[in-house]
Design a protein around this motif. Structure first.
Motif, PDB file in Angstrom:
ATOM      1  N   GLU A 208     -91.440 -72.918 -15.108  1.00  0.00           N
ATOM      2  CA  GLU A 208     -90.254 -73.680 -14.736  1.00  0.00           C
ATOM      3  C   GLU A 208     -90.389 -74.076 -13.273  1.00  0.00           C
ATOM      4  OE1 GLU A 208     -85.398 -73.315 -14.192  1.00  0.00           O
ATOM      5  OE2 GLU A 208     -86.496 -71.645 -15.094  1.00  0.00           O
TER       6      GLU A 208
ATOM      7  N   THR B 133     -88.581 -74.390 -10.242  1.00  0.00           N
ATOM      8  CA  THR B 133     -87.276 -73.844  -9.862  1.00  0.00           C
ATOM      9  C   THR B 133     -86.697 -74.486  -8.605  1.00  0.00           C
ATOM     10  OG1 THR B 133     -88.352 -72.029  -8.684  1.00  0.00           O
ATOM     11  CG2 THR B 133     -87.698 -71.632 -10.973  1.00  0.00           C
TER      12      THR B 133
ATOM     13  N   ARG C  95     -92.392 -68.462 -16.974  1.00  0.00           N
ATOM     14  CA  ARG C  95     -91.363 -67.921 -17.854  1.00  0.00           C
ATOM     15  C   ARG C  95     -92.000 -67.114 -18.984  1.00  0.00           C
ATOM     16  NH1 ARG C  95     -88.638 -67.676 -14.182  1.00  0.00           N
ATOM     17  NH2 ARG C  95     -87.228 -69.296 -13.478  1.00  0.00           N
TER      18      ARG C  95
END
Length: 165
Positions: free
Chosen positions: A72, A74, A87
């Motif tokens: 991901e 972020t 993840r």
């Protein structure tokens, strides 16, 4: 709990925006990953990078073993930095920060990866000769590929180092 850190710095004779355009495009990751890794984006890499973006990969870190990896994005500060976090995948923790800084005649790229291996003491035992070795190969390849694509300012300043944290 044993955590490791990889720090890689490289200088390139390109503008910060040119470096950002290349490095923040998920499709370019396969260009700077060694062919033997069998790296393939399965989903999520078809848009410009944004916070919350989920990218699915297939990778073959070792001959005879392939795995899926989900990261991901972020954090993104356009033109400055982005962060990807695993993840699902081969690490217990993977937190990868990518920074760009304008310098005289180009840009300095810095990667800081904090990671933890699975399997407790067994993971720690294989780290020096398996994981660390492979990460060094991957980042050395990336450094060479980027130098090939964009040139390099000063290879003495390009460095890859590992720390235990």
């Amino acid at each position: 709990m044993k955590l490791y850190r990889l720090i890689s710095k490289q200088t390139l004779p390109v503008s910060k925006s040119e470096a950002w355009d290349f490095l923040s495009n998920p499709k370019n990751l396969s260009t700077i990953t060694p062919d033997h890794m069998g790296f393939e984006i399965l989903a999520g890499g078809n848009r410009a990078m944004f916070p919350g973006q989920i990218i699915h990969y297939k990778v073959t870190p070792f001959s005879g073993y392939s795995t899926k990896w989900v990261t991901e994005i972020t954090h993104v500060k356009e033109g400055e930095f982005f962060v990807d976090e695993q993840r699902f995948g081969p690490y217990s923790l993977w937190h990868h920060k990518h920074f760009l800084k304008a310098i005289e005649g180009g840009v300095e790229m810095e990667d800081i990866i904090d990671y933890k291996l699975p399997f407790g003491i067994l993971g720690q035992l294989v780290h020096p000769f398996l994981v660390k070795k492979q990460l060094r190969q991957i980042f050395t390849y990336r450094e060479q590929k980027l130098a090939e694509l964009f040139g390099t300012i000063n290879t003495i300043e390009n460095q890859i180092r590992f720390e235990s944290i």
